[in-house]
Design an enzyme around this catalytic site. Structure first.
Site, PDB file in Angstrom:
ATOM      1  N   PHE A 157     -63.711  38.562  35.740  1.00 21.76           N
ATOM      2  CA  PHE A 157     -63.561  37.501  34.730  1.00 21.76           C
ATOM      3  C   PHE A 157     -64.834  36.701  34.502  1.00 21.76           C
ATOM      4  CE2 PHE A 157     -63.039  34.752  38.444  1.00 21.76           C
ATOM      5  CZ  PHE A 157     -63.695  33.604  38.023  1.00 21.76           C
ATOM      6  N   LYS A 181     -61.997  48.818  31.147  1.00 25.47           N
ATOM      7  CA  LYS A 181     -60.896  47.887  31.401  1.00 25.47           C
ATOM      8  C   LYS A 181     -61.521  46.552  31.791  1.00 25.47           C
ATOM      9  CE  LYS A 181     -58.666  46.151  34.707  1.00 25.47           C
ATOM     10  NZ  LYS A 181     -58.274  44.812  34.246  1.00 25.47           N
ATOM     11  N   GLU A 184     -58.075  41.002  32.676  1.00 24.36           N
ATOM     12  CA  GLU A 184     -56.963  40.565  31.816  1.00 24.36           C
ATOM     13  C   GLU A 184     -57.042  39.062  31.521  1.00 24.36           C
ATOM     14  OE1 GLU A 184     -56.993  41.534  34.880  1.00 24.36           O
ATOM     15  OE2 GLU A 184     -55.265  40.923  36.071  1.00 24.36           O
ATOM     16  N   ARG A 185     -57.890  38.345  32.304  1.00 20.94           N
ATOM     17  CA  ARG A 185     -58.008  36.897  32.086  1.00 20.94           C
ATOM     18  C   ARG A 185     -58.992  36.565  30.967  1.00 20.94           C
ATOM     19  NH1 ARG A 185     -58.490  34.475  38.084  1.00 20.94           N
ATOM     20  NH2 ARG A 185     -59.561  36.402  38.609  1.00 20.94           N
ATOM     21  N   SER A 234     -63.877  41.388  43.287  1.00 19.99           N
ATOM     22  CA  SER A 234     -63.855  40.862  44.657  1.00 19.99           C
ATOM     23  C   SER A 234     -63.929  42.019  45.660  1.00 19.99           C
ATOM     24  CB  SER A 234     -62.558  40.076  44.868  1.00 19.99           C
ATOM     25  OG  SER A 234     -61.459  40.929  44.631  1.00 19.99           O
ATOM     26  N   CYS A 289     -71.636  35.711  41.041  1.00 17.12           N
ATOM     27  CA  CYS A 289     -71.772  36.436  42.306  1.00 17.12           C
ATOM     28  C   CYS A 289     -73.145  36.222  42.907  1.00 17.12           C
ATOM     29  CB  CYS A 289     -71.508  37.910  42.099  1.00 17.12           C
ATOM     30  SG  CYS A 289     -72.755  38.655  41.063  1.00 17.12           S
ATOM     31  N   GLU A 390     -66.054  33.586  50.962  1.00 12.77           N
ATOM     32  CA  GLU A 390     -66.471  33.375  49.568  1.00 12.77           C
ATOM     33  C   GLU A 390     -65.593  32.291  48.950  1.00 12.77           C
ATOM     34  OE1 GLU A 390     -65.833  36.567  46.589  1.00 12.77           O
ATOM     35  OE2 GLU A 390     -67.690  35.873  45.647  1.00 12.77           O
TER      36      GLU A 390
HETATM   37  P1  NAD Z   1     -60.939  40.657  40.980  1.00  8.91           P
HETATM   38  O1  NAD Z   1     -61.298  41.538  42.103  1.00  8.91           O
HETATM   39  O2  NAD Z   1     -59.720  39.821  41.078  1.00  8.91           O
HETATM   40  O3  NAD Z   1     -60.757  41.516  39.624  1.00  8.91           O
HETATM   41  C1  NAD Z   1     -61.721  42.468  39.217  1.00  8.91           C
HETATM   42  C2  NAD Z   1     -61.018  43.568  38.417  1.00  8.91           C
HETATM   43  O4  NAD Z   1     -60.081  44.245  39.275  1.00  8.91           O
HETATM   44  C3  NAD Z   1     -60.225  43.031  37.231  1.00  8.91           C
HETATM   45  O5  NAD Z   1     -60.420  43.893  36.139  1.00  8.91           O
HETATM   46  C4  NAD Z   1     -58.772  43.034  37.723  1.00  8.91           C
HETATM   47  O6  NAD Z   1     -57.856  43.286  36.696  1.00  8.91           O
HETATM   48  C5  NAD Z   1     -58.755  44.163  38.737  1.00  8.91           C
HETATM   49  N1  NAD Z   1     -57.847  43.904  39.871  1.00  8.91           N
HETATM   50  C6  NAD Z   1     -57.544  42.697  40.416  1.00  8.91           C
HETATM   51  N2  NAD Z   1     -56.708  42.859  41.472  1.00  8.91           N
HETATM   52  C7  NAD Z   1     -56.482  44.186  41.593  1.00  8.91           C
HETATM   53  C8  NAD Z   1     -55.712  44.979  42.502  1.00  8.91           C
HETATM   54  N3  NAD Z   1     -55.009  44.427  43.468  1.00  8.91           N
HETATM   55  N4  NAD Z   1     -55.713  46.317  42.325  1.00  8.91           N
HETATM   56  C9  NAD Z   1     -56.434  46.908  41.343  1.00  8.91           C
HETATM   57  N5  NAD Z   1     -57.175  46.181  40.454  1.00  8.91           N
HETATM   58  C10 NAD Z   1     -57.207  44.852  40.574  1.00  8.91           C
HETATM   59  O7  NAD Z   1     -62.234  39.760  40.669  1.00  8.91           O
HETATM   60  P2  NAD Z   1     -62.364  38.512  39.699  1.00  8.91           P
HETATM   61  O8  NAD Z   1     -61.615  37.361  40.267  1.00  8.91           O
HETATM   62  O9  NAD Z   1     -62.086  38.913  38.299  1.00  8.91           O
HETATM   63  O10 NAD Z   1     -63.929  38.244  39.799  1.00  8.91           O
HETATM   64  C11 NAD Z   1     -64.517  37.464  40.803  1.00  8.91           C
HETATM   65  C12 NAD Z   1     -65.024  38.311  41.934  1.00  8.91           C
HETATM   66  O11 NAD Z   1     -65.968  39.274  41.448  1.00  8.91           O
HETATM   67  C13 NAD Z   1     -65.787  37.503  42.989  1.00  8.91           C
HETATM   68  O12 NAD Z   1     -65.437  37.974  44.258  1.00  8.91           O
HETATM   69  C14 NAD Z   1     -67.238  37.792  42.674  1.00  8.91           C
HETATM   70  O13 NAD Z   1     -68.129  37.633  43.764  1.00  8.91           O
HETATM   71  C15 NAD Z   1     -67.164  39.211  42.230  1.00  8.91           C
HETATM   72  N6  NAD Z   1     -68.303  39.591  41.408  1.00  8.91           N
HETATM   73  C16 NAD Z   1     -69.236  40.392  41.973  1.00  8.91           C
HETATM   74  C17 NAD Z   1     -70.350  40.738  41.247  1.00  8.91           C
HETATM   75  C18 NAD Z   1     -71.420  41.591  41.847  1.00  8.91           C
HETATM   76  O14 NAD Z   1     -72.348  41.943  41.132  1.00  8.91           O
HETATM   77  N7  NAD Z   1     -71.351  41.965  43.108  1.00  8.91           N
HETATM   78  C19 NAD Z   1     -70.509  40.275  39.933  1.00  8.91           C
HETATM   79  C20 NAD Z   1     -69.518  39.464  39.398  1.00  8.91           C
HETATM   80  C21 NAD Z   1     -68.411  39.129  40.146  1.00  8.91           C
END
Ligand code: NAD
Length: 497
Positions: A157, A181, A184-185, A234, A289, A390
């Site tokens: 997101f 994909k 969704e937020r 994450s 991140c 985190e």
């Molecule tokens: P998230 O892990 O909740 O979601 C990421 C994606 O995975 C979304 O498209 C979501 O729909 C999907 N998803 C969520 N839960 C899932 C599950 N249980 N099973 C399968 N798919 C699932 O992450 P977020 O809250 O959208 O983003 C924030 C996180 O992303 C933070 O931890 C941040 O550090 C990380 N991030 C990392 C980088 C990097 O370059 N390393 C960059 C940006 C964000």
């Protein structure tokens, strides 16, 4: 209202095979403006059948697309770049409204996204292989790069535009067809970007978009025709996706969470350090991140930096990201706000002292918004649970160390390795830091060490699973398969001509 959204219900459509289509979802998730709680749209939680339709469309488009010369493929990207430039303010406003970050932050994010489109326009050069004549007399060997087929990306997101553009331009420039994909937020930004992509005349099925959540992710991981997945999110989900998709033999790059450290030495320019570290920790409400989350001060830096950063944090103006005087917008959701406040409480229970406490923030006229003010926690113990958790919000913890050795020891214990920074005036300290810091993106007197599009985004440890990173040359290797050809031609044949 565009065809990408159904006006009466605000239901978002998927983009499959060159047309906007209704998802077969029976469940929806709301897209909410984090500054006002206004519901902006409804994301269909698409199903495995929708994923299959998108993958089939991508697979059908692949043979013709891979035969399209690279120099022709990139013409669509030149057009896309121009359209993104023309619609920069419109797209930035969508980012601000669905994600909460300020309008200048949204524009800066888009710039980094466009930079990736520009770099991918260099594919005719970047995709070249190499060769050598006479590996044995009369025998020549050549390595060529070929696209994989259907590839997919799953994005988080916090950067609704930039992160999808870490993948889409390279994937299609290399001759693959693509399924995205988004979170969704925050689906609205890429829906608008796909409308622009459609205007470039990109052949149908080359780029597809499926809205949804977990079911879409799992279906992409399991789909036998998806050859590679790029994931950002994450760490627990990155690990899940990495393992699930590896089970069906896919090529993977999964970027996970982070807990980024900055070490401040006493010889640092404290004014500069204060400003840059404050921007890093509190910019985008700490939802980056590469946001600095822990500052480790050494020796006399403890007092000078502590006082300076507390003043900088307290001075930050919060509010709606569309208000030009605002420096920090809301966090993404009420749940996020609650989680961040409870992690601050954990830090306090673990012995930290809030120098600036941003909990329970309110913004007049935006009572329903998910606002927090910056928080600075002083004296967090290096062994506390919060030191390695985190937070992903506008919270900076201060830890004191007596030496660089002690600071490095602390950094090495962190499960994450996305970024580490050093503030100093010493070249020798900087070199040692560059050499020893256990992270993939290193900043020297830099607060957000975000690699330009022509360098890999190099997370380490639990911040990255895979080998080839996003962006630049790594992206080209990730999205292509190398093929080696060894050739011998009969001498008699060659003498004929
Ligand atoms: P998230 O892990 O909740 O979601 C990421 C994606 O995975 C979304 O498209 C979501 O729909 C999907 N998803 C969520 N839960 C899932 C599950 N249980 N099973 C399968 N798919 C699932 O992450 P977020 O809250 O959208 O983003 C924030 C996180 O992303 C933070 O931890 C941040 O550090 C990380 N991030 C990392 C980088 C990097 O370059 N390393 C960059 C940006 C964000």
């Amino acid at each position: 209202m565009s065809s990408a959204v159904t006006p009466q219900t605000l239901e978002l459509q998927n983009y499959i095979g060159g047309s906007w289509q209704r998802s077969s979802a029976s469940e929806y998730s709301s897209v909410t403006n984090p500054a006002t709680a206004e519901v902006l749209a409804r994301t269909p939680l698409s199903t495995a059948a929708d994923v299959d339709a998108a993958v089939q469309a991508a697979a059908a488009a692949f043979p013709a697309w891979r035969r399209t010369p690279p120099g022709e493929r990139i013409q669509y990207l030149f057009k896309l770049k121009n359209l993104l430039e023309e619609h920069l303010d419109e797209l930035a406003k969508i980012i601000t409204v669905e994600n909460g970050k300020t309008f200048p932050e949204a524009k800066a994010e888009l710039r980094r996204g466009i930079e990736n489109v520009e770099v991918a326009c260099g594919i005719p050069m970047m995709m070249q292989g190499f060769n050598l004549e006479d590996v044995t007399p009369g025998v020549d060997e050549t390595m060529i790069r070929q696209p994989l087929g259907v590839v997919a990306a799953i994005t988080p997101f916090n950067f609704p535009a930039m992160i999808p553009f870490w993948f889409l331009p390279y994937a299609i420039a290399c001759g693959n067809t693509f399924v995205l994909k988004t979170s969704e937020r925050v689906p609205l930004t890429m829906i608008r970007a796909y409308e622009l992509l459609e205007k470039t005349g990109l052949p149908k099925g080359v780029a597809n978009l499926v809205n949804g959540g977990r079911a879409v992710v799992d279906a992409l991981c399991d789909h036998p025709q998806v050859r590679a997945i790029s994931f950002v999110g994450s760490t627990p989900v990155a690990k899940h996706v990495y393992m699930r998709a590896a089970a069906s033999g896919k090529r993977m790059q999964c970027q996970g969470g982070a807990k980024n450290h900055v070490i401040v030495l006493p010889d640092a320019d404290m004014d500069l350090a204060k400003q840059i570290i404050s921007d890093s920790a509190f910019g985008c409400a700490g939802q980056r991140c590469l946001a600095v989350s822990v500052a480790v001060t050494i020796g006399e830096a403890q007092k000078s930096f502590r006082d300076a950063i507390a003043d900088a944090a307290a001075a930050i103006r919060i509010g709606s990201g569309l208000d030009a005087s605002v420096q920090m917008g809301p966090v993404i959701s009420k749940e996020s706000k609650k989680r961040i406040e409870s992690l601050v409480a954990t830090g306090v229970q673990e012995g930290a002292r809030p120098l600036v406490d941003g909990r329970n923030a309110k913004v007049a006229g935006h009572e329903e918004g998910n606002f927090l003010k910056p928080t600075v926690l002083d004296g967090l113990s290096a062994t506390s649970s919060l030191a390695h958790t985190e937070i992903f919000g506008p919270v900076l913890s201060l830890i004191h160390a007596n030496s660089m050795d002690e600071a490095f020891e602390f950094l090495r214990r962190s499960p994450y390795g996305n970024q580490a920074s050093l503030f100093t005036g010493s070249g020798a300290a900087a070199r040692r830091f560059r050499y020893e810091a256990p992270a993939g993106n290193i900043g020297i007197n830099i607060g957000v060490a975000a690699p330009m599009a022509y360098f890999p985004f190099s997370g380490w440890k639990d911040s990255f699973f895979g080998i080839l990173h996003g962006q630049g040359r790594d992206a080209v290797e990730f999205y292509t398969e190398s093929k080696v050809v060894i050739e011998r031609w009969s001498r008699q044949e060659t003498r004929k001509f």
